[in-house]
Write a protein that holds these residues in place. Structure first.
Motif, PDB file in Angstrom:
ATOM      1  N   ARG A 211       0.802  -1.223   0.000  1.00 53.24           N
ATOM      2  CA  ARG A 211       0.000   0.000   0.000  1.00 53.24           C
ATOM      3  C   ARG A 211       0.841   1.283   0.000  1.00 53.24           C
ATOM      4  O   ARG A 211       0.351   2.340   0.348  1.00 53.24           O
ATOM      5  CB  ARG A 211      -0.946   0.027   1.207  1.00 53.24           C
TER       6      ARG A 211
ATOM      7  N   GLU B 119      -0.688   6.875   1.770  1.00 54.47           N
ATOM      8  CA  GLU B 119      -2.093   7.253   1.887  1.00 54.47           C
ATOM      9  C   GLU B 119      -3.061   6.150   1.448  1.00 54.47           C
ATOM     10  O   GLU B 119      -4.212   6.140   1.870  1.00 54.47           O
ATOM     11  CB  GLU B 119      -2.366   8.510   1.058  1.00 54.47           C
ATOM     12  N   HIS B 120      -2.641   5.239   0.605  1.00 48.75           N
ATOM     13  CA  HIS B 120      -3.548   4.197   0.116  1.00 48.75           C
ATOM     14  C   HIS B 120      -3.853   3.190   1.220  1.00 48.75           C
ATOM     15  O   HIS B 120      -3.013   2.912   2.080  1.00 48.75           O
ATOM     16  CB  HIS B 120      -2.941   3.475  -1.080  1.00 48.75           C
TER      17      HIS B 120
ATOM     18  N   VAL C 237      -1.291  -1.052  -4.155  1.00 50.32           N
ATOM     19  CA  VAL C 237      -1.160  -0.129  -5.285  1.00 50.32           C
ATOM     20  C   VAL C 237      -0.955  -0.960  -6.548  1.00 50.32           C
ATOM     21  O   VAL C 237      -0.120  -1.871  -6.581  1.00 50.32           O
ATOM     22  CB  VAL C 237       0.014   0.837  -5.070  1.00 50.32           C
TER      23      VAL C 237
ATOM     24  N   SER D 292      -1.200   7.514  -8.750  1.00 50.88           N
ATOM     25  CA  SER D 292      -1.193   6.093  -8.428  1.00 50.88           C
ATOM     26  C   SER D 292      -2.631   5.607  -8.309  1.00 50.88           C
ATOM     27  O   SER D 292      -3.512   6.333  -7.820  1.00 50.88           O
ATOM     28  CB  SER D 292      -0.425   5.826  -7.131  1.00 50.88           C
TER      29      SER D 292
ATOM     30  N   SER E 102      -5.158   2.298  -6.955  1.00 50.30           N
ATOM     31  CA  SER E 102      -5.134   1.281  -5.912  1.00 50.30           C
ATOM     32  C   SER E 102      -6.448   0.521  -5.902  1.00 50.30           C
ATOM     33  O   SER E 102      -7.471   0.969  -6.461  1.00 50.30           O
ATOM     34  CB  SER E 102      -4.874   1.929  -4.542  1.00 50.30           C
TER      35      SER E 102
ATOM     36  N   ASP F  16      -8.165   0.238  -3.372  1.00 54.42           N
ATOM     37  CA  ASP F  16      -9.059   0.873  -2.404  1.00 54.42           C
ATOM     38  C   ASP F  16     -10.077   1.792  -3.077  1.00 54.42           C
ATOM     39  O   ASP F  16     -10.874   2.440  -2.396  1.00 54.42           O
ATOM     40  CB  ASP F  16      -8.264   1.648  -1.358  1.00 54.42           C
TER      41      ASP F  16
ATOM     42  N   THR G 234      -9.418   4.491  -5.124  1.00 54.43           N
ATOM     43  CA  THR G 234      -8.993   5.883  -5.267  1.00 54.43           C
ATOM     44  C   THR G 234      -7.810   5.974  -6.221  1.00 54.43           C
ATOM     45  O   THR G 234      -7.021   5.039  -6.353  1.00 54.43           O
ATOM     46  CB  THR G 234      -8.596   6.505  -3.912  1.00 54.43           C
TER      47      THR G 234
ATOM     48  N   ARG H 213      -4.751   8.717  -6.562  1.00 56.40           N
ATOM     49  CA  ARG H 213      -4.167   9.840  -5.816  1.00 56.40           C
ATOM     50  C   ARG H 213      -3.047  10.477  -6.630  1.00 56.40           C
ATOM     51  O   ARG H 213      -2.288   9.786  -7.311  1.00 56.40           O
ATOM     52  CB  ARG H 213      -3.638   9.366  -4.460  1.00 56.40           C
TER      53      ARG H 213
ATOM     54  N   ASN I  19       0.067  14.614  -0.816  1.00 55.95           N
ATOM     55  CA  ASN I  19      -1.021  14.139  -1.651  1.00 55.95           C
ATOM     56  C   ASN I  19      -1.981  15.308  -1.877  1.00 55.95           C
ATOM     57  O   ASN I  19      -2.757  15.665  -0.991  1.00 55.95           O
ATOM     58  CB  ASN I  19      -1.714  12.969  -0.965  1.00 55.95           C
TER      59      ASN I  19
ATOM     60  N   THR J 123      -7.151  13.687  -4.559  1.00 53.13           N
ATOM     61  CA  THR J 123      -7.669  12.325  -4.426  1.00 53.13           C
ATOM     62  C   THR J 123      -8.927  12.211  -5.275  1.00 53.13           C
ATOM     63  O   THR J 123      -9.898  12.936  -5.064  1.00 53.13           O
ATOM     64  CB  THR J 123      -7.986  11.990  -2.956  1.00 53.13           C
TER      65      THR J 123
END
Length: 778
Positions: free
Chosen positions: A133, A151-152, A156, A170, A172, A174, A176, A178, A187, A190
Motif C-alpha cells: 500500500r 495514503e492508500h 497499489v 497512483s 489502488s 481501495d 482511489t 491519488r 497528496n 484524491t
C-alpha cells in the motif's frame, strides 16, 4: 586445528571465568559484531532492538529500536563509529553513528511485491507501487528512496508520472486514484468513483490535465480532470476486467483500453463520442503500449503473442510470437513436461523504446525479452534472477521427486491417521489467489509484474519478485586492446607529460583505458592550459573525460582545479553534449550527481560555520579600516603636508619646462622637458623616503585632515592645453579631497603624474605649443 600452529591454545586448562547475559525484554540475540579497536560489541535482537555494549565491563552504552521485526545483521565500520543494522523482512537498512546519536543513512524497501514502476520524463526518478500500500520514489543515479507516500488503504496497482515530472499519480484497489506533489511531498488530489470499485491501471494524458483509470470489478473506465478533481466521464462497454489503459502521444484525445473480454477499444475522450474502434483478439488482452510517435499500438495477449496495430485505421501490422521466448523455469508443482510449459507463458507489461525501434516485454516468467519492431525478432533475453529459493528458476526438475499425489516435499508422510476418515482438504481461496500475506507456506515464483524504460534509452527497470531490478549500459573506461599500438604505453604517456605535450599524454591515457593514469594526467596539467587542452580533445573522448572528472570529485582536495576542467570541457564541446548522445548523458548525470554532493557538503559546512565566517569578515573589514591610507603615508613627518608641497613644486617645475619649450622653439622644448622630468623624479624620491618614515606614519591621521583642508582651500586649476588634461584635473580634485587615491601616481601622455595634477599650483596661463614640440611630446 593443529596444536603446533597455536601452542598457547593447546597448553594449559581453559575454564569459564565470567558469563554475561544479553537480554532485551525476553528477545533473543539474532546478530552480533565486535570492534576490537574500541572493545565495543553490538548485538541485534529478534524484537527489532540493537544494543551497544562496552567490553570488558559489559556496560550498556545504547539500546535503540529500528523496527518490530528481527534484526538479521549488524556490522561496524573500520573506525568503529558507524553501525550498519539490517532487517531482511522489511528490506530496511540503517547506518547509525552512535557517538553523536544520529543516523547517517536510512533506507527501507517495499514489504511485499512491487506491482508497478515508472520513470520520470527526465529519467532521473523512479516511482514504484507495491502490495504493501505504499508508493516510493527513488533516485535513479544513487538508488536511494527519498520519499514514501502511505495514503492508500489497499495494494497499489499502477503508477504514472505527469509530463512535467513534478507530480505522479497512483491507482489502488481501495477505489482511489491519488496525485502526489514531488516538490512539497504531499497528496494534493484524491479522485474517487461514485460507487466502490477497484482500480487496476492508470494513465495520464500527454498534456497532464486528464487522468484515466480502469476497474477490475465493474469493467468501466473513469476519466477525471486532474486540475479540479471532477469526474468527467465513465466509459462503459467492456465485458471483463480492464487490465490496461494508455493515451496516444500523437493525439491526446485517443485512449486505448485492454480487457479480459479479448478486445482492445479506442475512445475519444475529448469529444465524448465513446468507443471509436474495437480491436478483436483471440485471447485476453493483458497490456497495451503506444509507440512514441503514436502511429503504432502493441497489445499483449494471454497466448504469449504481441499484436501490432495501426490505431488510426484499426488494422493489424504484424504479430510477434513470444510464447517460446518467455518460456523458462518449472514450478515445483508442474506435472507437465518441459516441452509443454509454454501454454501459460505470456507478457503482462510492454514498453516501447524512445526511438520506437525496439520493444521491452516482461511477464509471468524469469525472463525479460527485447524485440526488434521492424523485423519482429527477439534481440536479447535477460534473466532477472538466479535465486533458487524462488519457484520457477530451475529449467529441469528431478522426476523422482514427483508423485501421483504431487511433489514429495508437499506430501504429508504422517501415518498416524490411517484408521481415521480423512476430512476434505481445506481450500484457502485467498492463498490460492495469491493475496499478499496469505500463502506463507508456498514458495514465491519468479515473475515480472511491470517493466519501464528510461526516456534516455540507457536503462530499464523491472518490478520482479526479488524487488526492483535496474539494467543500465556501462560506459566506464574499459581496456580495448584493438585500439593499441606499440607506442601507446604508460611510459610514453609519462614521457609526453615530461615534454609538456599534455594533449598527447591525455589521449594516450584515454586509449589505454587506465582511469588512474587519466587522473594523473589531468592533475599534472597546469590550470592555465586546461581550456586549451579541452578544446583540442576529440569529441569522441569528451564523455570519458567528464566521467573521469566526476569520479575524481568525491574527496578530492583539488576541487577548484577540477571545476575549471569541467567548465573548460563543457564550454569547448557544448554542441556535442547538447545533443545528448548515447554516451554523453551518463557522463553528465554522473558529473551532476557528484557536484550536487559537493554543493550539499559545502552548504552544510558553511551553515555550521556561518557565525565564524561573519566574524572573520567583520574583523578583516575593521583591520582594513584601521590601517593608514595611501595619502596618510605620503605626508611629511612634520604634519604640514610636505608631500603635497613637493607635488606643487614638481608641477611648477613641469610648467616651467613647458614654458621653456614655447620660448626657445624645438631646442628649448627638449631642455625644459628634461629639467621638468628630473625635478619630478627628485620630488618622487623625496616623497617615498618621507612616506616610509615612522614619524610620518604615527602622525598620519592629523596629516590627512590637513591635506584635505589644503586641497579644499586650493585655488582653481589653470586651463589646460587640451580638453583631455582639463577633464583629468577636474576629476582628480574630488579624489584628492577624499585622500584615498592621492598618492597613486600614473604617468599621463604629457609626462605629468596624477598626483601632480591634483596638487594646487600657481595660476599661470601656458602658451600655445608649436607643432614640432607637440610631435616630440607624442
Amino acid at each position: 586445528m593443529d596444536p603446533e600452529d597455536f601452542p598457547f591454545l593447546a597448553r594449559g586448562k581453559w575454564s569459564l571465568s565470567e558469563k554475561h547475559y544479553l537480554c532485551q525484554r525476553g528477545a533473543r540475540v539474532s546478530a552480533a559484531d565486535l570492534h576490537g579497536g574500541t572493545g565495543t560489541l553490538v548485538a541485534g535482537y529478534t524484537n527489532g532492538l540493537f544494543e551497544l555494549v562496552q567490553l570488558p565491563a559489559f556496560d550498556s552504552l545504547q539500546a535503540l529500536s529500528v523496527s518490530k521485526e528481527r534484526v538479521t545483521s549488524v556490522a561496524f565500520n573500520a573506525s568503529g563509529d558507524w553501525i550498519a543494522v539490517g532487517c531482511a523482512k522489511l528490506g530496511q537498512l540503517l547506518v547509525w553513528e552512535w557517538r553523536s546519536d544520529s543516523y547517517v543513512l536510512k533506507q527501507q524497501g517495499h514489504y511485499f511485491d512491487i506491482s508497478a514502476v515508472a520513470f520520470s520524463p527526465d529519467g532521473g526518478l523512479i516511482a514504484t507501487g507495491s502490495d504493501d500500500r505504499k508508493v516510493k520514489v527513488f533516485q535513479q543515479s544513487s538508488g536511494f528512496c527519498f520519499v514514501t507516500f502511505s495514503e492508500h488503504a489497499a495494494p497499489v496497482t499502477a503508477v504514472a508520472f505527469l509530463p512535467s515530472g513534478h507530480a505522479l499519480v497512483s491507482a489502488s484497489l481501495d477505489g482511489t486514484v491519488r496525485a502526489y506533489d514531488l516538490v512539497r511531498y504531499r497528496n494534493f488530489r484524491t479522485m474517487a468513483s461514485p460507487t466502490p470499485v477497484q482500480f487496476g491501471c492508470v494513465a495520464v494524458e500527454p498534456g497532464g490535465e486528464i487522468v484515466a483509470a480502469g476497474t477490475v470489478d465493474s469493467f468501466q473506465v473513469y476519466v477525471w480532470s486532474l486540475k479540479t478533481g471532477r469526474l468527467l466521464d465513465i466509459l462503459s462497454g467492456h465485458e471483463g476486467p480492464v487490465s490496461c489503459v494508455a493515451f496516444s502521444p500523437l493525439d491526446g484525445g485517443m485512449l486505448v483500453t485492454g480487457s479480459w473480454d479479448k478486445t482492445a477499444r479506442t475512445w475519444d475522450v475529448y469529444n465524448g463520442k465513446g468507443a471509436m474502434d474495437t480491436l478483436q483478439h483471440t485471447h485476453d488482452a493483458l497490456a497495451v503500449a503506444f509507440r512514441p510517435d503514436g502511429k503504432q499500438l502493441a497489445v499483449s495477449t494471454l497466448d504469449g503473442c504481441i499484436t501490432l496495430w495501426d490505431p488510426q485505421e484499426a488494422k493489424t501490422e504484424g504479430i510477434i510470437e513470444g510464447r517460446r521466448d518467455i518460456r523458462g523455469g518449472r514450478l515445483a508443482s508442474d506435472r507437465r513436461a518441459a516441452g509443454n510449459l509454454d501454454s501459460g507463458a505470456c507478457f503482462t507489461s510492454l514498453v516501447y523504446g524512445a526511438d520506437g525501434t525496439f520493444l521491452v516485454a516482461g511477464g509471468a516468467s524469469k525472463y525479460v525479452c527485447i524485440y526488434d519492431v521492424a523485423e519482429r525478432t527477439m534481440l536479447r533475453r535477460f534473466q532477472i534472477t538466479s535465486n533458487r529459493s524462488l519457484d520457477g528458476v530451475l529449467d529441469t526438475l528431478n522426476s523422482k521427486n514427483m508423485t501421483d499425489a504431487g511433489p514429495v516435499g508437499l506430501v504429508d508422510h504422517d501415518d498416524q491417521d490411517e484408521d481415521v476418515e480423512l476430512l476434505p482438504p481445506v481450500f484457502d481461496a485467498a492463498g490460492v489467489a495469491g493475496v499478499p500475506g496469505t500463502a506463507k507456506a508456498k514458495r514465491p515464483s519468479a515473475r515480472t509484474r511491470c517493466v519501464a524504460l528510461s526516456p534516455t534509452n540507457r536503462c530499464w527497470a523491472a518490478a520482479c519478485t526479488e524487488g526492483l531490478v535496474i539494467y543500465s549500459l556501462d560506459d566506464d573506461l574499459v581496456f580495448d586492446p584493438t585500439d593499441l599500438t606499440e607506442d601507446l604505453t604508460p611510459q610514453s604517456c609519462h614521457r609526453a607529460l615530461a615534454a609538456r605535450a599534455y594533449v598527447r599524454a591525455l589521449l594516450i591515457a584515454l586509449r589505454l583505458g587506465d582511469s588512474g593514469l587519466v587522473r594523473h594526467v589531468v592533475l599534472s596539467t597546469p590550470v592555465a592550459q586546461a581550456p586549451t587542452i579541452a578544446a583540442a580533445l576529440p569529441a569522441a573522448w569528451v564523455p570519458a573525460v567528464l566521467t573521469s572528472l566526476g569520479e575524481q570529485l568525491p574527496g578530492s582536495p583539488h576541487l577548484e582545479f577540477l571545476l575549471v576542467w569541467a567548465r573548460a570541457v563543457c564550454t569547448s564541446h557544448g554542441h556535442v553534449l547538447e545533443g545528448g548522445g548515447p554516451r554523453a548523458m551518463p557522463a553528465l548525470r554522473l558529473l551532476q550527481k557528484e557536484l550536487s554532493r559537493v554543493h550539499e557538503d559545502l552548504s552544510t559546512a558553511c551553515e555550521a560555520d556561518l557565525y565564524t565566517l561573519e566574524y572573520l569578515i567583520e574583523g578583516g573589514a575593521a583591520q582594513l579600516a584601521a590601517e593608514p591610507s595611501a595619502v596618510e603615508r605620503g605626508c611629511g613627518s612634520d604634519g604640514s603636508g610636505g608631500g603635497l608641497r613637493d607635488e606643487v613644486r614638481g608641477s611648477e617645475a613641469g610648467g616651467r619646462g613647458d614654458d621653456g619649450e614655447d620660448k626657445d622653439g624645438e631646442d628649448g622644448d627638449g631642455e625644459g622637458g628634461g629639467t621638468g622630468d628630473a625635478e619630478r623624479q627628485k620630488a618622487e624620491t623625496g616623497r617615498a623616503a618621507r612616506g616610509s618614515s615612522a614619524d610620518g606614519a604615527a602622525k598620519a591621521p592629523a596629516q590627512a585632515s590637513k591635506v584635505a583642508r589644503a586641497v579644499a582651500e586650493a585655488p582653481a586649476a589653470p586651463p589646460a592645453q587640451n580638453g583631455t588634461h582639463a577633464k583629468r584635473r577636474a576629476s582628480a580634485a574630488p579624489a584628492a579631497a577624499t585622500g584615498s587615491e592621492a598618492s597613486v601616481r600614473k604617468k599621463t601622455k604629457g609626462g605629468v603624474t596624477a598626483d601632480q595634477e591634483t596638487a594646487p599650483s600657481k595660476a599661470k596661463k601656458p602658451k600655445k605649443r608649436t607643432p614640432a614640440a607637440l610631435r616630440r611630446l607624442q
